[in-house]
Structures are given as C-alpha cells and as structure tokens.
Write an enzyme that holds these catalytic residues in place. Structure first.
Site, PDB file in Angstrom:
ATOM      1  NE  ARG A  76      -4.005   2.044   2.324  1.00 41.66           N
ATOM      2  CZ  ARG A  76      -4.187   3.006   3.225  1.00 41.66           C
ATOM      3  NH1 ARG A  76      -3.350   3.125   4.254  1.00 41.66           N
ATOM      4  NH2 ARG A  76      -5.192   3.855   3.116  1.00 41.66           N
ATOM      5  CB  ILE A 102      -5.633   5.990  -0.836  1.00 42.24           C
ATOM      6  CG1 ILE A 102      -5.508   4.459  -0.915  1.00 42.24           C
ATOM      7  CG2 ILE A 102      -4.894   6.544   0.363  1.00 42.24           C
ATOM      8  CD1 ILE A 102      -4.069   3.967  -1.089  1.00 42.24           C
ATOM      9  CB  SER A 103     -10.794   3.652   0.639  1.00 42.96           C
ATOM     10  OG  SER A 103     -11.667   4.312  -0.246  1.00 42.96           O
ATOM     11  CG  HIS A 104     -10.445   4.370   6.507  1.00 48.56           C
ATOM     12  ND1 HIS A 104     -11.079   5.459   5.960  1.00 48.56           N
ATOM     13  CD2 HIS A 104     -10.071   4.727   7.769  1.00 48.56           C
ATOM     14  CE1 HIS A 104     -11.097   6.433   6.856  1.00 48.56           C
ATOM     15  NE2 HIS A 104     -10.493   6.021   7.956  1.00 48.56           N
ATOM     16  N   PRO A 105      -7.959   1.006   4.634  1.00 48.99           N
ATOM     17  CG  PRO A 105      -5.762   0.392   5.180  1.00 48.99           C
ATOM     18  CD  PRO A 105      -6.747   1.521   5.312  1.00 48.99           C
TER      19      PRO A 105
END
Length: 220
Positions: free
Chosen positions: A43, A69-72
């Site tokens: 990531r 970028i979204s939360h994992p």
C-alpha cells in the site's frame, strides 16, 4: 508469491502489513482471500511518499486531484462483499491510485477499471505495471457510463459516493451478479445489489461510510 522488486518493499513494510491484516481480522474481515491480498499488496507505493510511514494504519489519505485512498478496512469490506470467485470479471468504477485494483487482481479477478482524473489514471497505470498487478483493461473516462462494450460483468464495485444507483451500471451486471456501491450525499449507505433476472434486483444495506463524491463526465 511476490510481484515486485523487493528493494521497494522491505521487512519493515511487510511487518506493518501483517499487523494491519491482524487489525482488519479483529474488525470483522473474515475472507482469507481478501486478507491475503491486503498482506501482499504494498500500500505504501500507492501513497504520496510523505505518508509512506503511515501507509499501514487503517486510515484514509489524500492522493492527487482532491481524491483519497480509502481506509484499508473500507477496501477489505467492499472486496469481501463482492465475494470474488476465481476469474470473476469485475468492473471497478474509480481506479484512484490503484490500491483497490491491485487487491482485486491479487485475489484473481479479471479487472476492468475506469478513472476520470487523468493524473490518477496515469499514476495508477505505472504503479500497477511496476508491481505486476495489472488489470485486464484500464481506461480514462466516465464511470457513470460503465464499460458497455465489455459487459456483462460478474461483479461491479464503485469506490466513490454516488447520489443514486447509476442505471447504466445495473444494466451491465450479469444475472446473479453483485454490485457493491456506496449511495448517498453527505455520507453513504453501503449497498449490495444482486441481479436476480433481467428486471429484478435485490438490495441489502451494510452501514454508513464516507466517500468522496462520484462525479459525472471526465476532465477534458
């Protein structure tokens, strides 16, 4: 299985990824294929280098063009809802920097992905090639229209908040197919839509999330 030059992914990054996977498991992610993909995909390469230290926290970060970028957890949650089977043909609306794309490819999906921001399209194309997790097809264009020339799709994932469900995307879903889409204005309800027949769809709700808005048309 390793997809890239190890010099850009040291033991420190790999250790942090393992801790992230443990965290996601504790938050309710159960699909081992999804967890393994999160454990594989670096990531930190999808973020501005200023944030690389923090890449394996369960946090969203700004990327180019005013996007995030979204939360994992969000990536893992949406991916788990898709229930990816080997060689599923998946349409992704909103490539972003490419992290969600890479996770889908690492699981074994055939990914077709659209991004409407040119700088994100350019960045993601390079990084996905560099780590050998390229989608089947990647394009710059309007996600609301989907990709009718490649339809139908087994799965469709939308990675931005849509004000409502785009009819063009529903029409491109296979019978028996699943769409995962966050719908709403200020915050979004995560929806799973299953196509039962030509005319019939079933809809399920999976809680509130906050995404950047899904925008129509593309930058000229």
């Amino acid at each position: 299985q390793k997809f890239w030059n190890m010099s850009i992914d040291d033991f420190k990054h790999r250790g942090r990824r393992k801790m992230l996977v443990d965290l996601l498991r504790s938050k309710g992610i159960e699909d081992e294929k999804v967890l393994e993909a999160i454990n594989i995909v670096p990531r930190h390469l999808f973020l501005d280098s200023a944030f690389a230290e923090y890449a394996y926290r369960d946090e969203a970060f700004p990327i180019a063009a005013g996007q995030t970028i979204s939360h994992p957890f969000t990536v893992a949650f949406q991916t788990q809802l898709l229930d990816i089977q080997p060689n599923d043909k998946v349409l992704e609306i909103g490539t972003g920097s490419g992290f969600q794309t890479a996770v889908l490819v690492a699981i074994g999906a055939e990914v077709y992905t659209i991004e409407r921001q040119k700088d994100l399209f350019d960045f993601s194309k390079i990084i996905l090639k560099n780590i050998n997790l390229e989608p089947r097809y990647q394009t710059y264009g309007d996600g609301y229209k989907g990709l009718p020339s490649f339809a139908p799709f087994d799965k469709i994932i939308v990675t931005a908040g849509a004000p409502d469900i785009p009819k063009d995307l529903l029409s491109q879903l296979n019978i028996g197919g699943i769409m995962v889409i966050p719908v709403g204005q200020q915050s979004q309800q995560m929806l799973v839509i299953i196509r039962l027949s030509e005319e019939q769809f079933e809809k399920y709700e999976f809680g509130n999330f906050k995404f950047v808005p899904m925008l129509e048309s593309r930058d000229k």
